[in-house]
Motif scaffolding. Structure first.
Motif, PDB file in Angstrom:
ATOM      1  N   ALA A 196       1.260  -0.917  -2.145  1.00 32.64           N
ATOM      2  CA  ALA A 196       0.793  -0.067  -3.236  1.00 32.64           C
ATOM      3  C   ALA A 196       0.596  -0.853  -4.526  1.00 32.64           C
ATOM      4  O   ALA A 196      -0.245  -0.497  -5.358  1.00 32.64           O
ATOM      5  CB  ALA A 196       1.780   1.073  -3.468  1.00 32.64           C
ATOM      6  N   LYS A 228      -2.865  -1.860  -5.576  1.00 33.38           N
ATOM      7  CA  LYS A 228      -3.770  -0.857  -6.112  1.00 33.38           C
ATOM      8  C   LYS A 228      -3.550  -0.596  -7.606  1.00 33.38           C
ATOM      9  O   LYS A 228      -4.273   0.192  -8.212  1.00 33.38           O
ATOM     10  CB  LYS A 228      -3.611   0.452  -5.341  1.00 33.38           C
ATOM     11  N   ALA A 229      -2.521  -1.233  -8.168  1.00 31.21           N
ATOM     12  CA  ALA A 229      -2.183  -0.984  -9.569  1.00 31.21           C
ATOM     13  C   ALA A 229      -3.131  -1.731 -10.500  1.00 31.21           C
ATOM     14  O   ALA A 229      -3.434  -2.909 -10.284  1.00 31.21           O
ATOM     15  CB  ALA A 229      -0.745  -1.405  -9.846  1.00 31.21           C
ATOM     16  N   THR A 257      -2.287   3.174 -12.372  1.00 29.03           N
ATOM     17  CA  THR A 257      -3.741   3.077 -12.395  1.00 29.03           C
ATOM     18  C   THR A 257      -4.246   3.225 -13.826  1.00 29.03           C
ATOM     19  O   THR A 257      -3.488   3.550 -14.744  1.00 29.03           O
ATOM     20  CB  THR A 257      -4.365   4.175 -11.524  1.00 29.03           C
ATOM     21  N   THR A 264       1.746   4.027  -9.372  1.00 25.93           N
ATOM     22  CA  THR A 264       1.376   3.564  -8.024  1.00 25.93           C
ATOM     23  C   THR A 264       2.586   3.199  -7.190  1.00 25.93           C
ATOM     24  O   THR A 264       2.620   3.468  -5.990  1.00 25.93           O
ATOM     25  CB  THR A 264       0.469   2.332  -8.117  1.00 25.93           C
TER      26      THR A 264
END
Length: 802
Positions: free
Chosen positions: A188, A191-192, A314, A320
């Motif tokens: 995860a 995706k930050a 995000t 995230t």
């Protein structure tokens, strides 16, 4: 404590005067404020002796020899006992792990550990005799932090561990380790858009209750002992004391004496066993009272901690992932450390929705002072770190700090990182909204046409500044705390309720083993009895072990669990009284009609205690007594690999806004206001609820800017065991504390209530730190903040003021 503001959303009380929902006064309140209340240290017995403990002067050493001959030869001395004089094979005790010796044997593991005990006819005689005991030590290397405790050649604090945690930890000096893993935090993180990291240090805090440890042991004719003691948990004490004395539990009779505060520091034994041993050896009553110096060594403290956090978000501000590592210093003995680890881990993400979590929490065995329960219980340390992270991340994203929190706030139905759903109201966003909406205090209250009022300035009456360099800062924080004992503990309470007619008035007696330590349980129990039984006169019996266990006065559980037991017992009493009435008068009685009683199939259907108001003739010559246990819904242990599980009974939430003024040149801080919004489920006694919130808030203030037990890192000796050097907030340090109370019922709990006292201790500390950061632009990643932290060059972080 300053003004309270106007509490909102507090419902009206019951129709019975002094019942649930009313602000009834404490029965012990006037006695306490006038100095007439009898505390444990006030107890006296004819022909009693005084007990004294000899404590170790070093933190880690072999005991080469102990010579008690000079002490025994002193006039007025009746007994001197060491480990070899203990009467049974059971020579250790502990809340969960029995690793604490009654008296040191072979070695000492921390500064101030009990080595010998003395009984004499005068307290000064006992102290002089203890000083004459000669102990030869051979000092050993100390372990004081994670690196020294887990090094390959580290000395073992406990050489031959057999507890059930030892197979799940990577090193014998790690007491317990609990991971919490849900989702994939590593994946995860990719995706930050923004990632922030922080390393935080939380100091060791003392409970600092004003009434030091004290007790009186009286030997009995049947060979047993009667112990009058200031404690938090009578039956837990009993379970640990009786085996050491070699007595069955029914021959160790315990009665609660006046308790001058607790906050977790009285969950463990202090002098209970020592006083009983001396009383049984001498055949005389023995009183023991710690002075303040001894008290710092005689109870556990709040775990100091190192916390390592990483959060991601995000661009639109959604969290995230979270990765965290929480290292708690448990000191020389286990106490409640395993449960504190479970709390720190399971609550380590805070009241936020984050799907991908990897948390590790652990507690160390070291040669520092033992640490255990203190108000907030592991959740306080975690809240300090994750709330600092929320400010950092909000600044990175470019959002308002409160709105960032509200965007990510959990609500009813959200999943905890343990996989447990939050199945009662979780008004995190609403609490933040409310506390932000409160009016701010006026600027520059200290300024006047005649000059500065130094009482309102940082530094106060020390007259160190007249307003030069004073900057205001505002900070916010919110926290989540569990209520009740967790992880599969059989958490129950017992209440005995008796109803009878005295003269022409119905009277109810409530008897529980609940320790009244200042939280106001004696008031709440009477309110419940009045509500459920429709009476005015309620007597609360002294707490003792002649009734079933009420568990500990901790974990914000007593109103929930013992209140639930009192409510349940009252309901059964009501049913039995009405059954007696039906037998005497059939299905009709004037009181039946007055109370609009309904009978359906022979069963009483009523809306509460009002039905009994006119039934004094029913109980004429009779009484009804019920003893009943009450349990909340069960919990389960967290999985030791993943941390998943239904581990907690209930959650409570509080939010704070701190307003501070900082003299940036002198490093002085004045907290002007600590506003709080909290959901309490149901305010059984609104006045007490506000008092609990303000008290918890003030303790959080203390750890933010004042309180820390200092331990020498080289010798593991305590450097400031007194209120001269360990500072706690006084009334002059305590700010205005306006309180906004919500009542969103938890249908699992009696009356829908939530535990109150601990949640405000969590969020007040990080709110104060956030406000100081706002004023100064400094990072400030440790508590407490000292003047030198504000005047020396420190790393700055992204801040509205930078």
């Amino acid at each position: 404590m300053g003004t309270t503001g106007t509490p909102t959303n507090i419902t009206q009380g019951s129709r019975t005067r002094g019942g649930v929902g009313e602000s009834t006064l404490r029965p012990d309140g006037i006695l306490k404020v006038t100095g007439e209340f009898a505390y444990a240290s006030d107890m006296w017995h004819e022909d009693m002796l005084w007990g004294q403990i000899l404590r170790s002067t070093v933190a880690h050493a072999e005991i080469v020899s102990i010579d008690t001959s000079e002490a025994l030869a002193q006039a007025g001395v009746y007994a001197v006992l060491t480990y070899d004089d203990l009467p049974t094979e059971v020579k250790h005790y502990g809340l969960e792990i029995q690793d604490t010796p009654v008296l040191a044997h072979g070695k000492v593991r921390h500064h101030g550990e009990p080595v010998a005990i003395v009984a004499a006819d005068h307290p000064e005689t006992a102290r002089r005799a203890a000083a004459k005991i000669k102990v030869e030590y051979r000092e050993l290397p100390v372990v004081t932090d994670e690196s020294s405790a887990t090094a390959p050649d580290a000395p073992l604090v406990h050489e031959n561990r057999t507890d059930h945690y030892v197979g799940h930890v990577p090193h014998p000096n790690i007491l317990h380790r609990q991971p919490i893993i849900r989702g994939d935090a590593e994946e995860a993180a990719k995706k930050a858009d923004f990632i922030v990291r922080g390393e935080y240090t939380f100091g060791m805090q003392d409970q600092a209750f004003l009434g030091p440890e004290s007790g009186l042991a009286v030997p009995a004719e049947d060979g047993g002992v009667d112990l009058y003691i200031a404690t938090q948990w009578l039956h837990s004490d009993l379970r640990q004391i009786a085996p050491v004395l070699g007595l069955p539990e029914d021959k160790v009779r315990m009665t609660l004496s006046g308790v001058g505060g607790a906050f977790g520091g009285r969950e463990d034994l202090s002098m209970q066993i020592h006083a009983c041993l001396l009383a049984l050896r001498t055949g005389k009553p023995v009183k023991m009272v710690y002075n303040r110096f001894e008290s710092f060594f005689g109870h556990v403290h709040r775990h100091p901690a190192k916390l390592f956090y990483e959060h991601g978000a995000t661009k639109d501000g959604k969290l995230t992932h979270l990765k965290a590592r929480i290292v708690l210093d448990g000191g020389a003995y286990a106490s409640a450390s395993p449960a504190v680890v479970g709390n720190a881990a399971s609550l380590g993400a805070g009241p936020y929705v984050v799907d991908d979590v990897g948390i590790e929490a652990l507690a160390l065995y070291t040669n520092n002072p033992p640490c255990g329960a203190m108000r907030g219980f592991g959740a306080v340390q975690a809240c300090f770190a994750y709330e600092a992270q929320m400010d950092k991340l909000a600044d990175k994203v470019g959002m308002d700090r409160v709105e960032f929190r509200r965007l990510n706030a959990m609500e009813q139905g959200s999943l905890m990182p343990t996989g447990q759903p939050v199945d009662s109201p979780a008004p995190v966003a609403e609490l933040l909204r409310r506390v932000k909406a409160m009016p701010l205090p006026p600027e520059r209250q200290w300024a006047s046409s005649e000059g500065a009022d130094v009482r309102q300035l940082p530094g106060g009456l020390s007259n160190t500044t007249h307003g030069e360099g004073v900057v205001r800062g505002v900070g916010y924080a919110v926290g989540i705390k569990n209520v009740g004992f967790s992880e599969g503990f059989d958490d129950y309470s017992t209440a005995r309720v008796r109803m009878e007619v005295v003269g022409d008035e119905p009277v109810v007696t409530v008897h529980t083993a609940m320790a009244e330590v200042g939280q106001g349980g004696v008031t709440v129990h009477a309110q419940i009895a009045r509500t459920e039984l429709g009476v005015t006169q309620v007597t609360i019996q002294p707490a003792d072990t002649q009734v079933g266990s009420a568990g500990s006065t901790s974990a914000s559980r007593q109103t929930y669990v013992t209140g639930g037991a009192v409510k349940n017992a009252c309901e059964l009493v009501r049913e039995r009284v009405l059954e007696i009435g039906r037998r005497k008068f059939g299905t009709y009685h004037p009181a039946w009609a007055t109370a609009e009683l309904l009978l359906e199939g022979g069963k009483v259907v009523t809306d509460g205690g009002e039905v009994l108001a006119g039934l004094t003739d029913v109980l004429e010559g009779e009484c009804v007594e019920v003893e009943e246990e009450w349990r909340h819904r069960p919990t389960e242990p967290f999985d030791l690999r993943t941390g998943q599980g239904f581990g907690h009974v209930q959650y409570s939430f509080a939010a704070h806004r701190a307003v501070v003024e900082v003299d940036t040149e002198l490093g002085l801080v004045k907290v002007i206001e600590l506003a709080c919004a909290q959901d309490v489920g149901k305010a059984l006694n609104p006045l007490s609820v506000i008092g609990q919130i303000q008290g918890g808030t003030t303790q959080g203030l203390g750890v933010a800017v004042m309180e820390e037990i200092l331990v020498d890192p080289k010798t593991a000796k305590v450097r400031n065991p007194s209120f001269t050097d360990y500072l706690i907030p006084t009334i002059l340090d305590t700010p205005t504390i306006p309180v906004d109370v919500l009542e969103l019922a938890d249908h699992h709990a009696p009356y829908g209530l939530r535990g109150v006292g601990e949640a405000p201790t969590l969020s007040s500390t990080p709110a104060v730190l956030a406000a100081i950061r706002d004023a100064t632009g400094l990072e400030l990643n440790r508590t407490p903040v000292r003047p030198e932290h504000l005047t020396e060059t420190e790393t700055c972080w992204t801040s509205p003021r930078n």
